[in-house]
Write a protein that holds these residues in place. Structure first.
Motif, PDB file in Angstrom:
ATOM      1  N   LEU A   1      -0.742  -2.810  -0.957  1.00  0.00           N
ATOM      2  CA  LEU A   1      -1.345  -1.539  -0.555  1.00  0.00           C
ATOM      3  C   LEU A   1      -1.789  -0.705  -1.755  1.00  0.00           C
ATOM      4  CD1 LEU A   1       0.948  -0.178   2.339  1.00  0.00           C
ATOM      5  CD2 LEU A   1      -1.347  -1.159   2.531  1.00  0.00           C
ATOM      6  N   GLY A   2      -1.403  -1.133  -2.963  1.00  0.00           N
ATOM      7  CA  GLY A   2      -1.785  -0.401  -4.159  1.00  0.00           C
ATOM      8  C   GLY A   2      -0.708   0.488  -4.736  1.00  0.00           C
ATOM      9  N   LEU A   3       0.523   0.401  -4.199  1.00  0.00           N
ATOM     10  CA  LEU A   3       1.599   1.237  -4.729  1.00  0.00           C
ATOM     11  C   LEU A   3       1.974   0.785  -6.141  1.00  0.00           C
ATOM     12  CD1 LEU A   3       1.819   1.872  -1.641  1.00  0.00           C
ATOM     13  CD2 LEU A   3       4.277   2.146  -2.008  1.00  0.00           C
ATOM     14  N   THR A   4       2.111   1.744  -7.022  1.00  0.00           N
ATOM     15  CA  THR A   4       2.532   1.449  -8.401  1.00  0.00           C
ATOM     16  C   THR A   4       4.042   1.470  -8.562  1.00  0.00           C
ATOM     17  OG1 THR A   4       2.367   3.795  -8.966  1.00  0.00           O
ATOM     18  CG2 THR A   4       0.420   2.419  -9.365  1.00  0.00           C
ATOM     19  N   ASP A   5       4.731   2.059  -7.591  1.00  0.00           N
ATOM     20  CA  ASP A   5       6.181   2.243  -7.662  1.00  0.00           C
ATOM     21  C   ASP A   5       6.813   1.858  -6.334  1.00  0.00           C
ATOM     22  OD1 ASP A   5       6.785   4.380 -10.226  1.00  0.00           O
ATOM     23  OD2 ASP A   5       4.759   4.349  -9.419  1.00  0.00           O
ATOM     24  N   GLY A   6       6.802   0.564  -6.039  1.00  0.00           N
ATOM     25  CA  GLY A   6       7.480   0.133  -4.821  1.00  0.00           C
ATOM     26  C   GLY A   6       8.912   0.610  -4.826  1.00  0.00           C
ATOM     27  N   LEU A   7       9.580   0.461  -5.972  1.00  0.00           N
ATOM     28  CA  LEU A   7      10.871   1.079  -6.236  1.00  0.00           C
ATOM     29  C   LEU A   7      10.655   2.175  -7.266  1.00  0.00           C
ATOM     30  CD1 LEU A   7      13.373  -1.933  -6.657  1.00  0.00           C
ATOM     31  CD2 LEU A   7      12.856  -0.644  -4.571  1.00  0.00           C
TER      32      LEU A   7
ATOM     33  N   ALA B   1       4.378  -6.359  -0.078  1.00  0.00           N
ATOM     34  CA  ALA B   1       3.398  -5.713   0.801  1.00  0.00           C
ATOM     35  C   ALA B   1       3.007  -4.337   0.276  1.00  0.00           C
ATOM     36  CB  ALA B   1       3.980  -5.602   2.211  1.00  0.00           C
ATOM     37  N   PHE B   2       3.969  -3.595  -0.270  1.00  0.00           N
ATOM     38  CA  PHE B   2       3.654  -2.291  -0.869  1.00  0.00           C
ATOM     39  C   PHE B   2       2.675  -2.465  -2.039  1.00  0.00           C
ATOM     40  CE2 PHE B   2       7.704   0.277   0.425  1.00  0.00           C
ATOM     41  CZ  PHE B   2       7.101   0.587   1.645  1.00  0.00           C
TER      42      PHE B   2
ATOM     43  N   ASN C   1       1.355  11.371  -4.102  1.00  0.00           N
ATOM     44  CA  ASN C   1       0.111  10.606  -4.220  1.00  0.00           C
ATOM     45  C   ASN C   1       0.226   9.219  -3.612  1.00  0.00           C
ATOM     46  OD1 ASN C   1      -1.167  12.730  -5.568  1.00  0.00           O
ATOM     47  ND2 ASN C   1      -0.456  12.018  -7.564  1.00  0.00           N
ATOM     48  N   ASP C   2       1.261   9.024  -2.805  1.00  0.00           N
ATOM     49  CA  ASP C   2       1.437   7.772  -2.067  1.00  0.00           C
ATOM     50  C   ASP C   2       1.540   6.561  -2.976  1.00  0.00           C
ATOM     51  OD1 ASP C   2       1.242   9.363   0.158  1.00  0.00           O
ATOM     52  OD2 ASP C   2      -0.849   8.879   0.559  1.00  0.00           O
ATOM     53  N   MET C   3       2.183   6.729  -4.133  1.00  0.00           N
ATOM     54  CA  MET C   3       2.378   5.628  -5.062  1.00  0.00           C
ATOM     55  C   MET C   3       3.802   5.079  -5.010  1.00  0.00           C
ATOM     56  SD  MET C   3      -0.479   4.931  -6.682  1.00  0.00           S
ATOM     57  CE  MET C   3      -1.232   5.114  -5.055  1.00  0.00           C
ATOM     58  N   GLY C   4       4.725   5.834  -4.424  1.00  0.00           N
ATOM     59  CA  GLY C   4       6.128   5.447  -4.391  1.00  0.00           C
ATOM     60  C   GLY C   4       6.552   4.999  -3.006  1.00  0.00           C
ATOM     61  N   GLY C   5       7.321   3.899  -2.921  1.00  0.00           N
ATOM     62  CA  GLY C   5       7.728   3.377  -1.633  1.00  0.00           C
ATOM     63  C   GLY C   5       9.171   3.667  -1.275  1.00  0.00           C
ATOM     64  N   ILE C   6      10.106   3.418  -2.206  1.00  0.00           N
ATOM     65  CA  ILE C   6      11.535   3.610  -1.968  1.00  0.00           C
ATOM     66  C   ILE C   6      12.093   4.455  -3.095  1.00  0.00           C
ATOM     67  CG2 ILE C   6      13.769   2.444  -1.831  1.00  0.00           C
ATOM     68  CD1 ILE C   6      12.313   0.021  -0.644  1.00  0.00           C
ATOM     69  N   PHE C   7      12.810   5.522  -2.754  1.00  0.00           N
ATOM     70  CA  PHE C   7      13.306   6.437  -3.782  1.00  0.00           C
ATOM     71  C   PHE C   7      14.607   7.083  -3.326  1.00  0.00           C
ATOM     72  CE2 PHE C   7      10.571   8.752  -0.926  1.00  0.00           C
ATOM     73  CZ  PHE C   7      11.160  10.003  -0.760  1.00  0.00           C
TER      74      PHE C   7
ATOM     75  N   ASP D   1       4.727   1.192   7.861  1.00  0.00           N
ATOM     76  CA  ASP D   1       4.038   0.866   9.112  1.00  0.00           C
ATOM     77  C   ASP D   1       2.716   0.160   8.840  1.00  0.00           C
ATOM     78  OD1 ASP D   1       6.094   1.995  10.546  1.00  0.00           O
ATOM     79  OD2 ASP D   1       5.072   3.910  10.876  1.00  0.00           O
ATOM     80  N   LYS D   2       2.036   0.547   7.774  1.00  0.00           N
ATOM     81  CA  LYS D   2       0.757  -0.095   7.435  1.00  0.00           C
ATOM     82  C   LYS D   2       0.933  -1.556   7.038  1.00  0.00           C
ATOM     83  CE  LYS D   2      -1.581   4.141   5.949  1.00  0.00           C
ATOM     84  NZ  LYS D   2      -2.265   4.861   4.831  1.00  0.00           N
ATOM     85  N   THR D   3       2.112  -1.913   6.539  1.00  0.00           N
ATOM     86  CA  THR D   3       2.353  -3.296   6.138  1.00  0.00           C
ATOM     87  C   THR D   3       2.752  -4.176   7.317  1.00  0.00           C
ATOM     88  OG1 THR D   3       4.744  -3.074   5.696  1.00  0.00           O
ATOM     89  CG2 THR D   3       3.215  -2.421   3.936  1.00  0.00           C
ATOM     90  N   GLY D   4       3.159  -3.544   8.419  1.00  0.00           N
ATOM     91  CA  GLY D   4       3.632  -4.309   9.560  1.00  0.00           C
ATOM     92  C   GLY D   4       5.044  -4.831   9.394  1.00  0.00           C
ATOM     93  N   LYS D   5       5.727  -4.392   8.359  1.00  0.00           N
ATOM     94  CA  LYS D   5       7.090  -4.840   8.088  1.00  0.00           C
ATOM     95  C   LYS D   5       8.113  -3.876   8.700  1.00  0.00           C
ATOM     96  CE  LYS D   5       5.717  -8.206   5.318  1.00  0.00           C
ATOM     97  NZ  LYS D   5       5.923  -9.644   5.642  1.00  0.00           N
TER      98      LYS D   5
END
Length: 570
Positions: A256-262, A252-253, A334-340, A233-237
Motif C-alpha cells: 500500500l506504500g506504507l514506510t512504517d509498517g511497524l 500488504a502494508f 500521513n498514513d505511513m504507519g501501520g502498527i504503533f 481493511d484495504k489489504t483484505g487481511k
C-alpha cells in the motif's frame, strides 16, 4: 486565573506528554457514573475489576490474597472516622509541587477549585509553591540542602538522591507509617485490608516514605499496540495473532506504500515482537530470570533485522526520538504507519488531528510466535497508583493535621471531590449518576477534557481514583483497548513485579547506578547495529554476550533478583 487561548493542537500535543501513563481499566467505559453511597466507596478497593485476566491469573491473585490477608486483617481496627473540619480556626500548611510550564500559561495549581473546597471541608489552607517540571528535581535538592522545605512535598522520594529510605534516614522526610496508623482512618483501613496494596505502600525497610494514590478498581495498563484498521481493511487481511500472520500484514502494508509498517522508535525496542519471542525478563518457578543474553533475544533481534531489510521498518527509525515513547505524529497522520504503541487516552488526539475522514484504529492484542504458544507474562491488576505521591517533610510541625488533611481525599466526600470536582461547576448528578459539565467535556477554550481535569479538578494530589472517569469520552476503539490487551494472555505467572514498586538498599542503588548506564548504552548501541545489519548477529553474538558479562550484567541481575525477592516476601 491567567488565561491563554493556546491553539488546540499545541495543547493536545503537550497534554499527551503530561498525561502519558494515566490509568485505564479493563471495565467497560460509561458516559456517566453512578453516584456512590457510603458503603460503595468504603468497599470499592475490595471489588474485582469487571474484566479480569484469564482464569489462571485470577486464581493466582486470589491464592496470594488468601495466604496473607489473615495476618493483615488482624491489624484493622474499629477506630472512629475523622471528624471534619479538623480545626476551629483556619490553619495553613505549605505544599511544594512540580507544574508543567505550558500549564502555567493557563493557570496555576492554586487556581483549582478543589483546594478551596478542601479548605472549606477541612479548615486547612494550602500555601502552594509550584515550580517548573523542567527544574523541579534540582529545585527540590537545593531546598533540601538549604533546609527550606514545605510541610508537604510532591514526589519527594522520587526526586531525592538515594530514594525515599535515604530521605528518611537523612531526616528530609518523615516515615508516614506510624502517623498513618495513629491518625488516619480511610487510608489506613484500605491499606490494611488489601495485602497487595500494603506491599506497594510499605517499603523493604518497613517504612512509608510517601502517601500514594489508590484505584477503586483493579488497574491493569493503559499502554499497548494499535493497528490502522482502515488501512488493514484495504489489504483484505484480518488483525494478526501470530508472527506468520504479521508477516503477511506487513507485506500488504508495504504494497500500500506504507514506510512504517511497524513504527519503531530510536531505541530499537518493539515489545509486540519481544514478547512473542519470549525475550522479556520474567519469573521462572518464582525466581527472576533475565533473557537479555538468551537465544530468545537473539531470535527476536534477527526478526527485527529481517523486517528492517524488508522495508517494514523505516530506514531512518533511529531519528524517531520524540521522547522515545510516542510514534512520530506525521507518520501516523500521513498514513505511513501501520502498527504503533500508544496510551489509550492519547488516541483521541489522533482522531482530532488527522485530516483523513476514514482514519480508524483498533487495539492490537499481543501476538504469539505460533498458534498454541503460551503467553504467561500478562498484566497483573493493582490498586496502587503512583502517578502522584505526597511526602511530609521533617519541617512539618502539624503532623496529625497533615495526615488527616491528606486522608480526606480517600473518604466518600473526598472521592467525589478528587474525581469530579465541584457540583454545578464541573459535574451534575442526574438520576443518581455523575455527569461532567461542558466546562470539562466541551471546554469553551477548546482544552481537552483530561487537561481540564488537571486544571479544574485535581492538579496533583493522591486520592482514591475512579477509573471510570478516564473512560467517559472514549470511542469504541478506546473502550475495547484494555480488555483486548489483558485478554490476550493466558496467565501472569511469568510477570515480574512492576519496577516502580521495587526498592534497593543504599549499596544496591549505588552499585546499580554504576553498572546500569554503561550496560544499557552498550545494549542500545548493539541492538541498533543488529537491527540495521551493521553488525552480523550470528558472527558477533557470543562476543556481545561476553562483553556484557565483563561489564557486570550478571551482577545487575543479582541486584534485581534480590529486590524482587524482598518484594515478594513482604
Amino acid at each position: 486565573m491567567k488565561k491563554n487561548f493556546l491553539p488546540l493542537l499545541l495543547v493536545l500535543a503537550m497534554m499527551i506528554s503530561l498525561l502519558a501513563g494515566c490509568g485505564s481499566t479493563a471495565s467497560t467505559a460509561q458516559e456517566s457514573t453512578t453516584a456512590p453511597d457510603s458503603a460503595s466507596v468504603a468497599e470499592a478497593p475490595e471489588e474485582e475489576a469487571e474484566e479480569a485476566p484469564e482464569s489462571d491469573e485470577a486464581e493466582e491473585v486470589v491464592e496470594e490474597d488468601a495466604t496473607s490477608a489473615e495476618d493483615v486483617e488482624e491489624v484493622v481496627d474499629d477506630r472512629e472516622p475523622i471528624t471534619y473540619p479538623l480545626v476551629d480556626e483556619p490553619t495553613t500548611l505549605t505544599y511544594w509541587q512540580a507544574w508543567p510550564p505550558f500549564l502555567s500559561a493557563i493557570s496555576e495549581p492554586q487556581d483549582a477549585a478543589m483546594f478551596a473546597k478542601l479548605e472549606e471541608a477541612t479548615g486547612v489552607k494550602l500555601e502552594i509553591t509550584a515550580v517548573s517540571t523542567e527544574t523541579s528535581g534540582d529545585d527540590f535538592m537545593l531546598r533540601c540542602a538549604s533546609n527550606d522545605l514545605t510541610d508537604l512535598v510532591q514526589k519527594a522520594a522520587e526526586n531525592y538522591t538515594g530514594g525515599g529510605t535515604k530521605a528518611i534516614e537523612d531526616e528530609i522526610i518523615v516515615d508516614l507509617l506510624p502517623l498513618l496508623e495513629e491518625y488516619s482512618y480511610n487510608y489506613w483501613n484500605i491499606m490494611m485490608e488489601d495485602p497487595n496494596f500494603y506491599k506497594n505502600v510499605v517499603n523493604d525497610e518497613g517504612m512509608v516514605p510517601s502517601l500514594i494514590g489508590m484505584y477503586a478498581d483493579d488497574y491493569y495498563t493503559d499502554q499497548g499496540f494499535w493497528i490502522r484498521q482502515d488501512l488493514l481493511d484495504k489489504t483484505g487481511k484480518e488483525i494478526p495473532t501470530t508472527i506468520d500472520e504479521l508477516d503477511e500484514v506487513l507485506a500488504a502494508f508495504k504494497d500500500l506504500g506504507l514506510t512504517d509498517g511497524l513504527v519503531v522508535l530510536s531505541q530499537g525496542n518493539f515489545d509486540l515482537l519481544a514478547r512473542a519471542y519470549d525475550a522479556n525478563d520474567k519469573m521462572v518457578d518464582g525466581k527472576y530470570e533475565s533473557r537479555a543474553l538468551s537465544d530468545n533475544m537473539k531470535d527476536y533481534l534477527k526478526k527485527m533485522n529481517e523486517y528492517y531489510e524488508a522495508g517494514y521498518i523505516n530506514a531512518d527509525f533511529v531519528t524517531y526520538n520524540w521522547s522515545d515513547t510516542k510514534p512520530p505524529e506525521d507518520v501516523i497522520y500521513n498514513d505511513m504507519g501501520g502498527i504503533f504503541n500508544e496510551d489509550v487516552a492519547s488516541i483521541a488526539g489522533y482522531y482530532l488531528s488527522t485530516t483523513n475522514p476514514e482514519f480508524e484504529v483498533a487495539p492490537l492484542a499481543q501476538i504469539r510466535l505460533k498458534e498454541g504458544d503460551i503467553l504467561d507474562t500478562g498484566f497483573i491488576g493493582v490498586k496502587a497508583a503512583d502517578k502522584y505521591t505526597l511526602s511530609m517533610s521533617t519541617q512539618c510541625e502539624e503532623e496529625q493535621l497533615a495526615i488527616q488533611f491528606m486522608d480526606y481525599l480517600f473518604s466518600e466526600e473526598g472521592f467525589v471531590l478528587a474525581n469530579y470536582g465541584i457540583e454545578g461547576d464541573t459535574y451534575t448528578v442526574e438520576n443518581g449518576e455523575y455527569k461532567f459539565t461542558d466546562l470539562i467535556l466541551n471546554n469553551p477554550q477548546g482544552f481537552d477534557w483530561q487537561l481540564c481535569q488537571s486544571l479544574y479538578i485535581n492538579p496533583g494530589f493522591p486520592c482514591l481514583t475512579d477509573l471510570h472517569v478516564q473512560e467517559m469520552t472514549y470511542n469504541d476503539a478506546q473502550k475495547a483497548a484494555v480488555p483486548t490487551w489483558v485478554g490476550a494472555y493466558d496467565s501472569c505467572e511469568g510477570t515480574t513485579p512492576n519496577g516502580n514498586w521495587l526498592s534497593y538498599t543504599v549499596e544496591e542503588s549505588e552499585r546499580r547506578a554504576d553498572l546500569q548506564t554503561d550496560i544499557e548504552t552498550y545494549q542500545e548501541e548493539m541492538r541498533l547495529k543488529f537491527i540495521t545489519g551493521q553488525a552480523d548477529i550470528d558472527a558477533t553474538w557470543d562476543e556481545y554476550c561476553n562483553t556484557l558479562k565483563e561489564m557486570g550484567i550478571e551482577e545487575l541481575w543479582e541486584i534485581e533478583a534480590a529486590a524482587i525477592d524482598r518484594y515478594n516476601n513482604k
